[in-house]
Write a protein that holds these residues in place. Structure first.
Motif, short mmCIF file in Angstrom:
data_model
loop_
_atom_site.label_atom_id
_atom_site.label_comp_id
_atom_site.label_asym_id
_atom_site.label_seq_id
_atom_site.Cartn_x
_atom_site.Cartn_y
_atom_site.Cartn_z
N ASP A 77 0.97 -1.18 0.10
CA ASP A 77 -0.10 -0.06 0.21
C ASP A 77 0.67 1.20 0.03
OD1 ASP A 77 -2.01 1.98 0.21
OD2 ASP A 77 -2.47 1.40 2.04
N CYS A 78 1.21 1.55 -1.14
CA CYS A 78 2.35 2.76 -1.27
C CYS A 78 1.36 3.74 -2.10
CB CYS A 78 3.49 2.45 -2.16
SG CYS A 78 4.60 0.89 -1.51
N SER A 79 1.81 5.04 -1.94
CA SER A 79 1.40 6.24 -2.56
C SER A 79 1.77 6.17 -3.97
CB SER A 79 1.59 7.55 -1.77
OG SER A 79 3.01 7.91 -1.71
N LEU A 80 1.53 6.95 -4.92
CA LEU A 80 1.86 7.25 -6.21
C LEU A 80 2.98 7.91 -6.02
CD1 LEU A 80 -1.35 7.90 -8.28
CD2 LEU A 80 -0.05 5.72 -8.10
N ASP A 81 3.39 8.95 -5.35
CA ASP A 81 4.68 9.46 -5.24
C ASP A 81 5.44 8.63 -4.67
OD1 ASP A 81 3.63 11.89 -5.87
OD2 ASP A 81 3.21 12.86 -3.75
N GLU A 82 5.42 7.77 -3.73
CA GLU A 82 6.53 6.88 -3.18
C GLU A 82 6.86 5.94 -4.52
OE1 GLU A 82 5.39 6.02 1.33
OE2 GLU A 82 3.98 5.19 -0.13
N ASN A 121 -5.00 -0.42 -14.13
CA ASN A 121 -5.00 0.67 -12.97
C ASN A 121 -4.28 2.12 -13.84
OD1 ASN A 121 -4.24 2.46 -11.01
ND2 ASN A 121 -4.10 0.81 -9.85
N ALA A 122 -5.06 2.79 -14.47
CA ALA A 122 -4.89 4.07 -15.10
C ALA A 122 -3.88 4.78 -14.29
CB ALA A 122 -5.96 4.97 -15.55
N SER A 123 -4.12 5.28 -13.15
CA SER A 123 -3.24 5.95 -12.16
C SER A 123 -2.10 5.52 -12.17
CB SER A 123 -4.23 6.16 -10.66
OG SER A 123 -5.26 6.76 -11.11
N LEU A 124 -1.84 3.98 -11.77
CA LEU A 124 -0.45 3.42 -11.66
C LEU A 124 0.37 3.57 -12.81
CD1 LEU A 124 1.37 2.04 -9.75
CD2 LEU A 124 0.33 0.03 -9.90
N VAL A 125 -0.38 3.26 -14.07
CA VAL A 125 0.28 3.35 -15.32
C VAL A 125 1.01 4.67 -15.54
CG1 VAL A 125 -0.06 3.14 -17.78
CG2 VAL A 125 -0.99 1.24 -16.38
N ARG A 147 -6.66 -6.74 -23.45
CA ARG A 147 -7.83 -6.16 -24.12
C ARG A 147 -7.39 -4.79 -23.95
NH1 ARG A 147 -11.62 -10.53 -21.56
NH2 ARG A 147 -11.18 -12.30 -23.05
N ASP A 148 -6.84 -4.06 -23.05
CA ASP A 148 -6.62 -2.85 -22.77
C ASP A 148 -5.43 -2.01 -23.36
OD1 ASP A 148 -8.23 -0.49 -21.67
OD2 ASP A 148 -7.20 -0.93 -19.64
N ASN A 149 -4.96 -2.81 -24.24
CA ASN A 149 -3.42 -2.22 -24.81
C ASN A 149 -3.87 -0.87 -25.21
OD1 ASN A 149 -2.53 -4.71 -24.31
ND2 ASN A 149 -1.70 -4.89 -26.61
N GLY A 150 -4.75 -0.50 -25.97
CA GLY A 150 -4.79 0.77 -26.65
C GLY A 150 -4.92 1.74 -25.49
N HIS A 151 -5.82 1.68 -24.48
CA HIS A 151 -6.05 2.87 -23.53
C HIS A 151 -4.61 2.97 -22.76
CE1 HIS A 151 -7.75 5.30 -20.35
NE2 HIS A 151 -7.60 4.46 -19.54
N MET A 152 -4.07 1.73 -22.42
CA MET A 152 -2.77 2.03 -21.46
C MET A 152 -1.63 2.58 -22.30
SD MET A 152 -3.26 0.47 -18.49
CE MET A 152 -5.03 1.22 -18.73
#
Length: 272
Positions: A77-82, A121-125, A147-152
């Motif tokens: 459980d790490c923040s995006l900044d971490e 996970n869009a935020s993590l990507v 299946r989500d290649n394009g979005h990522m």
């Protein structure tokens, strides 16, 4: 038709030896090198960068969570900044060893739980792409094909990063196109012939068979063999032999903002 064949390497630590890096290096085109958080240490990183450079193998950073005990395969459980800072730290460390050996870092492939948590996970990507971009926008980012290649890919591109999609011949898949948890039976494939047949299907047909037999479409530019698989050497050699027999060329992943990344190293794709 061509594809990259990569392996997770440099996962020994101190007196503990993991993987048969010196044997598998001759069969692959890209190496993902642990950066000290989930495995590896400065001496192992140095030796593995040299090993890859000496064999003309493209070098990538394999950063993970700070979890030596769990080998980076436990969710944290790490923040995006971490996470951005963890990645910057690890990528920078491996990049320094590449500079010391007169070579260049080519890609970044998150390890273990961090890699799996990024699926869908869009935020993590985006956070991973941002960390890579602030080190070097020419670096490729490796992510699970699905299946989500394009979005990522679009999310990474907004940060100036090119995404390369990966498939795993030695791992079982769910019908949803994700990797079966290692806690479940048959999650890891040890039979080289079975893995080679799966690799050929992935490359030539763009399909992987899920654990229940469901055909799952995917488009991958690189295939991974795990170095900590006891059959890793045989897996990589058999996969390469089967692919080349089918007319598939094994060469490092290429792309990104600077195409010269793939042209100034041994084993680079030929000029068209």
């Amino acid at each position: 038709m061509n594809v990259d064949l990569n392996c997770d390497m440099g996962e020994s630590f101190g007196a503990y030896i993991l993987g048969r890096d010196a044997e598998i290096i001759a069969t692959i085109s890209s190496a993902n090198i642990a950066c000290g958080f989930h495995a590896g240490d400065p001496q192992v990183m140095n030796r593995t960068v040299k090993l890859a450079h000496d064999h003309g193998v493209s070098i990538g950073a394999h950063p993970g969570f700070p979890d030596l005990l769990g080998f980076g395969r436990r969710n944290m459980d790490c923040s995006l900044d971490e996470i951005r800072d963890y990645l910057t730290y690890q990528i920078g460390a491996l990049q320094a060893f590449c500079t010391a050996h007169g070579t260049r870092l080519r890609h970044v492939k998150p390890h273990g739980a961090l890699y799996n948590m990024a699926v869908g996970n869009a935020s993590l990507v985006r956070a991973i792409a941002q960390a890579i971009a602030r080190v070097d926008r020419r670096l490729l980012m490796v992510a699970l094909a699905g299946r989500d290649n394009g979005h990522m890919a679009a999310l990474a591109a907004e940060e100036g990063i090119t995404l390369v999609f990966e498939a795993f011949p030695d791992r079982a898949y769910t019908p949803e196109g994700t990797l079966v948890s290692r806690h479940l039976p048959d999650a890891v494939i040890h039979d080289p012939e079975e893995a080679a047949a799966r690799a050929l299907l992935m490359v030539t047909e763009g399909v992987v068979l899920a654990l229940d037999g469901t055909p799952v479409p995917l488009s991958a530019q690189t295939l991974c063999v795990h170095g900590d698989n006891p059959q890793g050497v045989a897996l990589a050699a058999t996969i390469r032999r089967r692919l080349e027999a089918a007319g598939v060329t094994i060469r490092p992943m290429a792309g990104g903002r600077d195409e010269s990344l793939a042209r100034d190293s041994v084993g680079a794709p030929p000029e068209s």
